[in-house]
Design a protein around this motif. Sequence first.
Motif, short mmCIF file in Angstrom:
data_model
loop_
_atom_site.label_atom_id
_atom_site.label_comp_id
_atom_site.label_asym_id
_atom_site.label_seq_id
_atom_site.Cartn_x
_atom_site.Cartn_y
_atom_site.Cartn_z
N THR A 151 -1.02 11.60 2.39
CA THR A 151 -0.39 12.70 1.25
C THR A 151 -0.11 13.75 1.92
N HIS A 152 1.14 14.42 1.60
CA HIS A 152 1.90 15.39 2.32
C HIS A 152 0.80 16.61 1.73
N PRO A 153 0.63 17.58 2.46
CA PRO A 153 -0.23 19.03 2.30
C PRO A 153 0.38 19.79 0.99
N GLY A 154 -0.51 19.97 0.09
CA GLY A 154 -0.16 20.72 -0.99
C GLY A 154 0.62 19.77 -2.20
N SER A 155 0.67 18.47 -1.90
CA SER A 155 1.51 17.75 -2.90
C SER A 155 0.78 16.81 -3.78
N GLY A 156 -0.66 16.61 -3.57
CA GLY A 156 -1.41 15.84 -4.31
C GLY A 156 -1.59 16.18 -5.81
N VAL A 157 -1.60 15.23 -6.61
CA VAL A 157 -2.16 15.27 -7.85
C VAL A 157 -3.05 14.39 -8.20
N LEU A 158 -4.39 14.93 -8.33
CA LEU A 158 -5.62 13.94 -8.66
C LEU A 158 -6.12 13.95 -10.11
N VAL A 159 -6.13 12.84 -10.68
CA VAL A 159 -6.61 12.73 -12.24
C VAL A 159 -7.97 11.94 -11.94
N GLU A 207 0.99 -1.35 0.04
CA GLU A 207 -0.10 0.14 -0.07
C GLU A 207 0.69 1.25 0.06
N ASN A 208 0.66 2.15 -0.77
CA ASN A 208 1.43 3.41 -0.83
C ASN A 208 1.23 4.23 0.34
N PRO A 209 2.15 4.33 1.40
CA PRO A 209 1.89 5.22 2.46
C PRO A 209 1.64 6.67 2.20
N HIS A 210 2.33 7.18 1.14
CA HIS A 210 2.23 8.71 0.81
C HIS A 210 1.92 9.07 -0.68
N PRO A 211 0.97 8.54 -1.20
CA PRO A 211 0.54 8.69 -2.71
C PRO A 211 0.51 10.34 -2.85
N ASP A 212 1.51 10.58 -3.78
CA ASP A 212 1.32 12.03 -4.27
C ASP A 212 0.53 12.00 -5.82
N TRP A 213 0.45 10.89 -6.49
CA TRP A 213 -0.34 10.84 -7.72
C TRP A 213 -1.55 9.93 -7.43
N VAL A 214 -2.83 10.42 -7.53
CA VAL A 214 -4.06 9.53 -7.37
C VAL A 214 -4.82 9.64 -8.53
N VAL A 215 -5.31 8.42 -9.23
CA VAL A 215 -5.94 8.65 -10.35
C VAL A 215 -7.42 7.69 -9.85
N LEU A 216 -8.52 8.15 -10.35
CA LEU A 216 -9.83 7.83 -9.87
C LEU A 216 -10.47 7.47 -11.36
N ILE A 217 -10.49 6.25 -11.61
CA ILE A 217 -10.91 5.55 -12.96
C ILE A 217 -12.45 5.83 -13.11
N GLU A 218 -13.13 5.95 -11.98
CA GLU A 218 -14.32 6.32 -11.91
C GLU A 218 -14.96 7.56 -10.84
N GLU A 219 -15.51 8.28 -11.37
CA GLU A 219 -15.88 9.59 -10.88
C GLU A 219 -16.30 9.46 -9.38
N THR A 220 -17.37 8.65 -9.15
CA THR A 220 -17.96 8.59 -7.85
C THR A 220 -17.05 8.20 -6.85
N ILE A 221 -15.74 7.71 -7.05
CA ILE A 221 -14.90 7.26 -5.84
C ILE A 221 -14.37 8.57 -5.05
N ILE A 222 -14.64 9.77 -5.86
CA ILE A 222 -14.14 11.04 -5.05
C ILE A 222 -14.80 11.23 -3.83
N LYS A 223 -16.14 10.77 -3.85
CA LYS A 223 -16.88 10.67 -2.45
C LYS A 223 -16.76 9.44 -1.64
N ALA A 224 -16.13 8.67 -1.94
CA ALA A 224 -15.99 7.11 -1.42
C ALA A 224 -15.03 6.83 -0.34
N VAL A 225 -13.81 7.52 -0.45
CA VAL A 225 -12.74 7.33 0.38
C VAL A 225 -11.78 8.25 0.51
N ASN A 226 -11.10 8.15 1.50
CA ASN A 226 -9.76 9.20 1.59
C ASN A 226 -8.65 8.69 1.09
#
Length: 183
Positions: free
Chosen positions: A95-103, A71-90
């Motif tokens: 991830t460190h503050p201000g470092s996350g890229v979300l696709v 399991e990635n302990p500090h993901p800085d790149w996150v991809v959601l293959i399906e849009e409803t996952i945006i409200k499903a989980v943290n």
Amino acid sequence: MYHELTVWSRGIIMDKEARDVSSCVAAAARSLGYHAENVSDYVDDPDRTNCLVRRYARLGDEPIQDRFVYENPHPDWVVLIEETIIKAVNFFRGTHPGSGVLVVNSARDPEYLLKFLPDHMVDKLAKLVVVDAVRLAEQRTKSPWMFVRDLSELAFDRMSTEGAVERLAIGMGIAAPVLGALV
């Protein structure tokens, strides 16, 4: 430099797309001379239809030290293959503050999707990229993706979930536009 990519999808029906994204990122990194690992979700892999599943890639200038941490302990790149996952989980947990890229694969406006992120997740966000990968995917029949295919057509593309050979090449369908958005 070291990056951790976590790709979230839903079990079986979207598993191939998530595997393609993480596999392609790791393969591209290796071909450019970086050290890379690609890991399937062994933490909570339910392998059931629609359950949340994750795929991971890690890449960097130095050899990957945590090769057996699934399991990635500090993901800085996150991809959601399906849009409803945006409200499903943290998905920014660790991830460190201000470092996350979300696709996010979605046809929706980015501002609309941001409404579903709580403040503690917005604080970790450096960049949000929204791509309508379904619309951009190369169509090989009447439709490019699962929501508009019939179940028998969908089953042909999911053979590898049970260990059989893939019918479609890696990166076909929505994975290609999602990878482009990540880059």
